[in-house]
Design an enzyme around this catalytic site. Structure first.
Site, PDB file in Angstrom:
ATOM      1  N   ARG A  46       0.795  -1.219   0.000  1.00  9.89           N
ATOM      2  CA  ARG A  46       0.000   0.000   0.000  1.00  9.89           C
ATOM      3  C   ARG A  46       0.837   1.283   0.000  1.00  9.89           C
ATOM      4  O   ARG A  46       0.664   2.134  -0.858  1.00  9.89           O
ATOM      5  CB  ARG A  46      -0.917   0.001   1.236  1.00  9.89           C
ATOM      6  CG  ARG A  46      -2.015   1.061   1.132  1.00  9.89           C
ATOM      7  CD  ARG A  46      -2.851   1.151   2.396  1.00  9.89           C
ATOM      8  NE  ARG A  46      -3.403  -0.133   2.794  1.00  9.89           N
ATOM      9  CZ  ARG A  46      -4.092  -0.309   3.916  1.00  9.89           C
ATOM     10  NH1 ARG A  46      -4.293   0.706   4.745  1.00  9.89           N
ATOM     11  NH2 ARG A  46      -4.571  -1.495   4.242  1.00  9.89           N
TER      12      ARG A  46
ATOM     13  N   HIS B   1      -8.150  -3.862  -7.605  1.00 11.50           N
ATOM     14  CA  HIS B   1      -7.910  -3.127  -6.357  1.00 11.50           C
ATOM     15  C   HIS B   1      -9.152  -3.178  -5.454  1.00 11.50           C
ATOM     16  O   HIS B   1     -10.026  -2.318  -5.554  1.00 11.50           O
ATOM     17  CB  HIS B   1      -7.556  -1.663  -6.686  1.00 11.50           C
ATOM     18  CG  HIS B   1      -6.899  -0.935  -5.549  1.00 11.50           C
ATOM     19  ND1 HIS B   1      -5.624  -1.225  -5.116  1.00 11.50           N
ATOM     20  CD2 HIS B   1      -7.341   0.070  -4.746  1.00 11.50           C
ATOM     21  CE1 HIS B   1      -5.296  -0.428  -4.121  1.00 11.50           C
ATOM     22  NE2 HIS B   1      -6.330   0.369  -3.872  1.00 11.50           N
TER      23      HIS B   1
ATOM     24  N   TYR C 230     -18.336  13.068 -13.394  1.00  9.51           N
ATOM     25  CA  TYR C 230     -18.304  14.266 -14.246  1.00  9.51           C
ATOM     26  C   TYR C 230     -17.000  14.416 -15.021  1.00  9.51           C
ATOM     27  O   TYR C 230     -16.924  15.224 -15.942  1.00  9.51           O
ATOM     28  CB  TYR C 230     -18.506  15.525 -13.399  1.00  9.51           C
ATOM     29  CG  TYR C 230     -19.816  15.547 -12.661  1.00  9.51           C
ATOM     30  CD1 TYR C 230     -21.028  15.493 -13.354  1.00  9.51           C
ATOM     31  CD2 TYR C 230     -19.862  15.631 -11.272  1.00  9.51           C
ATOM     32  CE1 TYR C 230     -22.234  15.510 -12.681  1.00  9.51           C
ATOM     33  CE2 TYR C 230     -21.067  15.663 -10.583  1.00  9.51           C
ATOM     34  CZ  TYR C 230     -22.251  15.588 -11.292  1.00  9.51           C
ATOM     35  OH  TYR C 230     -23.451  15.608 -10.629  1.00  9.51           O
TER      36      TYR C 230
END
Length: 840
Positions: free
Chosen positions: A31, A77, A121
């Site tokens: 990570r 993921h 968006y």
């Protein structure tokens, strides 16, 4: 307990320990820390691989970010969508990454800390440079591993042609460790890596000739080089960053500080707000208005200044108190073969080159295998074309494709693969033109196979390929450095906040010191009455007075041979008639040590100045030492050893010289020596020195040293019983150092031993203190000049076995001034209060 259940007792301490270790290793490896080879954390790698999987290349249409995030989440993921989208956003921000990997369309946030639009968006696709990280991924260049549900495979590292860890850096907080790696310029990195390939023995210093310093996406100025050097050499350091600021006249009589670049990772809006708060609180003076005039053409923050403010002082206060100057703590920790390691510059380059070498080897092996497989098939096709009639007859006579293959294998000694290719061959390949193409392709393949085998056999060729690919990357994506480097300063300097004005430094005989603005000494008009210079304590008087500027340095020498520093602006300020502060309380001097000499130095950071000036020191036992001022240019709070003092000896005097002065030493026995300074070779700071004068006996000692620049000044000597005289410097012939000297005063029982030698002129005063505390002050011009070997005249009448304890040359302090001379501009010329700007 229900049926079938079983309770197993475990040690909670052991369970917590093992569970926490497992968790921390998962965070470290999967990570928070980047891989040293491609510079990517797993989430970055998965985003890029997922985008390639979706086909959103730089030359294809954009895709909705939500689509990409969903694909990465579903396939590779298994974490929150925000972790993937936040990663994508940062990879698209040109102020976050030096070379962005994602080409974003829509609102991806701003340098003011504005949030990006929701992923539904915005749209994204790969940047062209990101495709270079993924290049050759399909050629078995890297290992793949199963994804979280074992349904797909994902790469464990990318083959990257770009030294991504260096050029884009990385940051992350793991468990018990963190990484913070700065970005660098791609062109410089390629040059540095090429230099390493050419010379594997090159050290970090050699690499720094190519990779100068970090290069931040927001530009700015790297202020000082020590932190950069330390980070490159050790993997840990502190890089000081400043915004790029200029001073402009925005309208007549009005100046402003214009900031066009800010330090990396600084939020511009927060910086402006906090600066405004500091201005309102009065912590930063001189600013009348702050405006953010940034637009699509670039950044522009305007700090409008008040009319009476000094722009440079305000700017340096902004650097000191606001984020306009910040630091980047370098901590180069990355995963090397799955283990976290601290890496210096060379380590990172070595690991990248090793990775690229492995990629080239694996790619070459893959291409060789594919070429040999194709050549094998072509060999079969060529055999078939040479025997086409027989092949057709054989195939037509076969009942099935399998039987045809078996007959071909038996007849022409072919392999299973070759036989299958012949059976599946199309009719158009039977034409003469196609047969020629087969032979041409086979010949090309054989050349290619030979070339690939040569690459695998020759490491130099492999390294040459790496260099060629790097040169291509530099040519295509390389650009100019954005962050300017200021090598001169190594840290924020407090003197930048203080105007460099002229001041008067006064030091009393008892060691009280103060700093007074020179303006206070520019008093009264023509014919005016002078003012009292300073109020001193009982039995004390002003012994040293000189003009300096706030940015000068005061070097202080003690009898044990230590040197201390003070900036002139650090000397406590006091009015002209103030007593000042005890110098013992301002420096870390030992209790049993005492101050012997002061030297005013212009600038210990000016290379030309410190190389041209020398410190000459003398001890009571006749030792003299000359050292370059450069040796005293690195201040320490607790002082440094200025001279090695031998047992039973102590430092008497120190002078600043230009290397070509004449030195005079006087002995208690009444002898004095004069020699050229060149006779004393300069030596290291801790050396003890060489013999300056030979003592008459064990009880003899040096009582004074003067540095003669010209022969206009006189030599004043004083004996313990109150006798003294003034002689011409030319009366003392020049000899070699180390001699016994010549008579400077006729020492008798009547005169007593010699106790002092000073260089004086008519404008000086002489202060004499006796052991019983009686003081007398006289004008030097009251003493006539007489011969070198005479007894001298009585300066003070001593009673009851009293002796002179100390003699000091002091500046002329007149209660009532004569006419004050004016310069061409009508300003009074300081002659009476300030008659000596040297370090006496």
């Amino acid at each position: 307990m229900s049926d079938g259940e079983n309770i197993i007792k475990i040690d909670i301490d052991e369970e917590m320990r093992s569970a926490y270790i497992d968790y921390s290793m998962s965070v470290i490896v999967s990570r928070a820390l980047p891989d040293v080879r491609d510079g990517l954390k797993p989430v970055h790698r998965r985003v890029l691989y997922g985008m390639q999987d979706l086909g959103v290349y730089s030359n294809r249409p954009y895709k909705k970010s939500a689509r990409i995030v969903g694909d990465v989440l579903g396939k590779y993921h298994p974490h929150g969508d925000s972790s993937v989208y936040d990663t994508m956003v940062r990879m698209a921000q040109p102020w976050s990454l030096r070379y962005p990997m994602v080409d974003g369309q829509g609102n991806f946030g701003s340098v003011d800390g504005d949030s990006p639009a929701a992923m539904r968006y915005t749209e994204s696709r790969l940047q062209k440079i990101a495709e270079e990280l993924l290049a050759d991924l399909d050629k078995e260049t890297v290992d793949f591993s199963l994804n979280f549900d074992d349904s797909l495979e994902e790469p464990t590292v990318l083959p990257t042609k770009v030294p991504n860890l260096l050029v884009n850096g990385a940051s992350g907080i793991a468990v018990g460790m963190a990484t913070n790696m700065p970005p660098h310029n791609l062109s410089e990195c390629v040059d540095g890596i090429t230099a390493y390939i050419d010379n594997r023995e090159i050290d970090v210093e050699g690499l720094m000739e190519f990779i100068k310093a970090p290069d931040f996406p927001t530009g700015g100025v790297i202020y000082g080089y020590e932190g950069v050097k330390e980070a490159f050499e050790t993997g840990k350091g502190r890089v000081i960053m400043r915004g790029k600021a200029i001073i402009e006249e925005i309208r007549e009589g009005k100046e402003a500080i214009i900031v066009t670049e800010i330090p990396y990772q600084v939020n511009k809006a927060d910086m402006i707000k906090k600066t405004a708060d500091l201005v309102n609180e009065g912590k930063i003076a001189g600013i009348s208005d702050i405006r953010d005039e940034s637009d699509r053409n670039g950044m522009r923050v305007v700090y409008e200044l008040k009319r009476d403010s000094i722009p440079n002082v305000v700017l340096n206060k902004l650097f000191k108190y606001t984020a306009l100057q910040s630091s980047f703590p370098v901590n180069n920790i990355a995963l090397v073969k799955g283990r976290p390691e601290v890496l210096n510059l060379k380590d990172m380059i070595i690991h990248f080159v090793d990775h690229r070498h492995e990629v080239v080897v694996r790619r070459t092996k893959y291409e060789l295998r594919k070429a040999e497989e194709r050549a094998h098939i072509l060999e079969g096709l060529i055999i078939a074309s040479d025997n086409i009639d027989e092949v057709i007859k054989l195939i037509r006579a076969s009942k099935s494709p399998d039987e045809a293959r078996e007959k071909l294998i038996a007849r022409f000694d072919l392999s299973e693969i070759q036989a299958r290719a012949i059976v599946e061959m199309r009719l158009r390949q039977l034409t003469g033109l196609e047969q020629d193409k087969l032979r041409a392709e086979y010949e090309d393949l054989m050349l290619k196979i030979a070339d690939l085998k040569d690459i695998l056999a020759n490491e130099d060729r492999r390294m040459s390929i790496i260099k060629e690919e790097l040169a291509y990357i530099k040519d295509k994506y390389g650009d100019e450095r954005r962050s300017k480097i200021e090598y001169s300063a190594n840290e924020m300097r407090i003197e930048d906040l203080i105007p460099d004005k002229e001041v008067v430094i006064t030091i009393s005989h008892a060691g009280y010191i103060k700093r007074t603005p020179l303006d206070e000494y520019r008093v009264q008009s023509r014919g005016g009455v002078g003012a009292k210079g300073s109020a001193t304590r009982d039995k004390d008087f002003l012994e040293h007075l000189f003009v300096a500027t706030n940015h000068n340095w005061l070097l202080i020498f003690t009898e044990k041979g230590k040197c201390f520093w003070m900036r002139i602006f650090e000397v406590p300020e006091g009015a002209k008639n103030a007593k000042g502060r005890a110098l013992q309380n301002l420096i870390n001097i030992e209790q049993d040590d005492s101050i012997k000499a002061f030297i005013n130095v212009q600038d210990i950071k000016d290379e030309d100045y410190i190389q041209d000036k020398y410190i000459v020191m003398a001890t009571k036992k006749g030792v003299i030492k000359k050292t370059k001022l450069e040796a005293y240019s690195r201040p320490r709070t607790n002082g440094i050893n200025a001279i090695g003092i031998r047992e039973g000896d102590e430092l008497l005097e120190a002078k600043l010289t230009n290397g070509s002065n004449e030195i005079m030493l006087a002995l208690k026995s009444g002898k004095a020596i004069r020699f050229n300074e060149e006779k004393v070779r300069f030596m290291g700071r801790t050396a003890s020195g060489v013999r300056g004068i030979t003592l008459a006996d064990d009880n003899d000692e040096v009582v004074g040293m003067i540095a003669v620049e010209n022969e206009e000044a006189n030599v004043l000597v004083v004996s313990s019983n109150g006798y003294g005289k003034r002689s011409e410097v030319s009366d003392y012939r020049i000899t070699n150092r180390g001699g016994k000297g010549v008579k400077t005063i006729n020492v008798t029982d009547k005169t007593g031993t010699l106790i002092a030698m000073k260089n004086v002129c008519d404008d000086d005063d002489l202060m004499i203190i006796t052991r019983k505390g009686i003081t007398i002050r006289m004008h030097i011009d009251a003493l006539r000049v007489m011969g070198r070997a005479t007894q001298g005249v009585k300066l003070i009448s001593l009673r009851g076995g009293d002796e002179i304890a100390a003699v000091a040359k002091v500046y002329r302090d007149r209660e009532e001034e004569d006419e004050v001379e004016l310069d061409e501009d009508g300003n009074p010329i300081i002659t009476d209060q300030i008659n000596d700007s040297e370090e006496e």
